[in-house]
Enzyme design. Structure first.
Site, mmCIF file in Angstrom:
data_model
loop_
_atom_site.group_PDB
_atom_site.id
_atom_site.type_symbol
_atom_site.label_atom_id
_atom_site.label_comp_id
_atom_site.label_asym_id
_atom_site.label_seq_id
_atom_site.Cartn_x
_atom_site.Cartn_y
_atom_site.Cartn_z
ATOM 1 N N CYS A 2 0.817 -1.211 0.000
ATOM 2 C CA CYS A 2 0.000 0.000 0.000
ATOM 3 C C CYS A 2 0.856 1.269 0.000
ATOM 4 C CB CYS A 2 -0.969 0.047 1.173
ATOM 5 S SG CYS A 2 -2.155 -1.311 1.206
ATOM 6 N N ALA A 53 -4.417 -5.010 -1.930
ATOM 7 C CA ALA A 53 -5.288 -5.853 -1.107
ATOM 8 C C ALA A 53 -4.621 -7.194 -0.814
ATOM 9 C CB ALA A 53 -6.622 -6.066 -1.816
ATOM 10 N N ILE A 54 -4.448 -7.488 0.485
ATOM 11 C CA ILE A 54 -3.829 -8.733 0.933
ATOM 12 C C ILE A 54 -4.749 -9.507 1.869
ATOM 13 C CG2 ILE A 54 -1.868 -9.754 2.156
ATOM 14 C CD1 ILE A 54 -1.109 -8.442 -0.498
ATOM 15 N N ASP A 101 -7.126 -6.401 8.988
ATOM 16 C CA ASP A 101 -6.243 -6.019 10.090
ATOM 17 C C ASP A 101 -6.291 -4.514 10.335
ATOM 18 O OD1 ASP A 101 -5.028 -5.627 7.632
ATOM 19 O OD2 ASP A 101 -3.012 -6.097 8.327
#
Length: 503
Positions: A2, A53-54, A101
């Site tokens: 990011c 995006a993870i 998260d």
């Protein structure tokens, strides 16, 4: 992971959407999966985010994320213990609406405020705006895996994952002559005496294991350290106990890093660190596909003396994982040099940076978004041969002569080069004097370098010592601490972050 950026100002005329857009556009390579923006009603805080995006790929997990109608966050990184932390926060009464998260950080900040960083196990850089208190809070992980740069002037505070995000909003590039001088004469890419200093005089780096608080009303900013390595305490464990505990910690760390909603792969250099990680993660792979579907990536150098292809092949034979290889060339480096410099932003001192760049490029081509590697193992476990003489010096300084002879003999037996001479004897018994002598030697190198112009040296008059620092080494841990916390590891983590985000 990011790209983050933002502006905090007591002047409501400074922040506007187009400015945040320019900052985000400059960081687009860090987050190809989306973008988001936030400006508060009083126009005193603005946040921008480029998403990679993870974890939790849904739109609900996009950023900037808002919480309790009070907090807004822009965040880069991954919190590896977010599942455990979310559970403990649930027990404290917090509710969650995503599986991300990011939301866990927000809830932890509401509960613990600045102490939330003590509970975060991960790599991170984030900024949180508190609308009620009109305060901005930012923090960076313990070793500096994720970057956070900032610019401060009067009523303006701006930050970004990379300096190009700050340049995009009009902050000028002003080269720091002292940093450039030390790079040209000593090869330093950091100031060990002041790691917040960058190669640009008006831009600072938030130190690893630090957080900052900024009051948007008074413009008062404070910086705080929240963690440090303990290099003094001796655990008093047997070798067997140490190995058992290390194995537990390593296995737990790898298991948490495997948490991802996208493909995970691993670097495989052939060294002990990456080879150990690949071996340890095998039991963690899903039954479907298993080792045969797990992708590893390597740089090989046919014909080169230090080519580790043989070690890589040994690991592949044992672990049966997929492996993709690339051979970096000097022609390729010349072709990619401008792009490499663009992403690194600051100078680098080794062509190995390019080898890593090509490995991450290869991983990207094979649709692997998350890479696990062993960065930092050599610094905390004394993996470089240069540490051998410091270990021997420690033994001798503590009158352990027979053990020193035994260890030196074993080094020789295993073809490990131990450099030993009069300087090492002096360093053993006069460590403070040797530290000063080494600093004076570096100063001499700077002021007498044949390729440095007198005009540049004249600019530095009175500041010749700036950036020159050698630790007093009385034991091996002193040097390991220096390379892990003060001068060495963060440099490697910078290379790794920019190379991984470039593709």
């Amino acid at each position: 992971m990011c790209g983050i950026a933002g502006i905090v100002s007591s002047n409501p005329n400074i922040i506007h959407r187009s400015l945040l857009q320019q900052m985000a556009d400059a960081l687009a390579h860090r987050g190809p999966d989306g973008e988001g923006f936030f400006i508060n009603e009083s126009n005193t805080a603005g946040l921008a985010h480029r998403r990679l995006a993870i974890i939790d790929l849904s739109a609900e997990a996009a950023q900037p994320m808002h919480y309790l109608k009070r907090y807004s966050i822009t965040y880069s990184g991954e919190i590896y213990n977010y599942i455990e932390l979310r559970q403990s926060l649930k027990q404290a009464g917090y509710h969650f609406y995503t599986k991300s998260d990011t939301e866990v950080i927000l809830a932890a900040y509401d509960m613990y405020k600045e102490k939330c960083v003590y509970y975060l196990d991960g790599m991170f850089a984030f900024g949180i705006w508190d609308e009620r208190e009109k305060q901005f809070f930012a923090a960076r992980d313990r070793f500096g895996e994720k970057p956070f740069y900032y610019y401060r002037e009067d009523e303006l505070f701006a930050f970004a994952s990379e300096m190009k995000g700050l340049w995009a909003m009009g902050i000028p590039k002003e080269t720091d002559d002292r940093m450039m001088l030390n790079y040209l004469t000593l090869g330093h890419v950091q100031n060990p005496a002041n790691k917040s200093q960058t190669f640009f005089s008006n831009i600072s780096s938030l130190l690893p294991a630090h957080y900052l608080r900024l009051n948007a009303v008074t413009n008062k900013m404070s910086l705080h350290s929240y963690w440090d390595l303990d290099k003094q305490t001796v655990a008093g464990l047997t070798d067997e106990q140490v190995m058992k505990e290390f194995d537990i910690l390593l296995t737990d760390s790898i298991a948490k890093k495997m948490r991802s909603d996208v493909a995970v792969g691993a670097s495989l250099s052939g060294g002990l660190d990456s080879s150990s990680i690949v071996k340890k993660l095998l039991p963690l792979l899903p039954d479907a596909g298993g080792a045969g579907s797990f992708k590893t990536f390597s740089a090989v150098f046919p014909g080169f003396e230090k080519n580790e292809a043989g070690y890589i092949e040994a690991v592949l034979q044992d672990c049966k994982v997929q492996n993709y290889q690339v051979t970096p060339t000097w022609e390729g480096m010349l072709q990619d040099f401008e792009k490499l410099c663009y992403h690194q932003e600051e100078p680098f001192s080794s062509s190995s940076v390019y080898a890593q760049y090509k490995v991450f490029e290869l991983a990207s081509k094979h649709q692997v978004k998350v890479m696990i590697d062993g960065q930092g193992a050599d610094e905390i476990l004394a993996g470089y041969h240069k540490y051998l003489h410091w270990y021997i010096q420690e033994l001798i300084s503590r009158n352990k002569f027979s053990q020193a002879r035994k260890e030196a003999s074993l080094f020789k037996k295993h073809h490990m080069p131990l450099q030993w001479g009069l300087p090492n004897v002096l360093a053993t018994f006069l460590p403070s004097h040797v530290s000063i002598a080494l600093e004076e030697k570096e100063l001499w190198q700077v002021v007498n370098h044949p390729d440095v112009s007198k005009d540049l040296l004249a600019v530095m008059k009175g500041r010749e010592w700036n950036g020159i620092h050698k630790p007093v080494v009385t034991k091996l841990n002193d040097m390991l601490y220096f390379n892990t916390m003060e001068f060495g590891l963060e440099e490697l983590l910078r290379y790794c972050d920019r190379n991984s985000m470039a593709h």
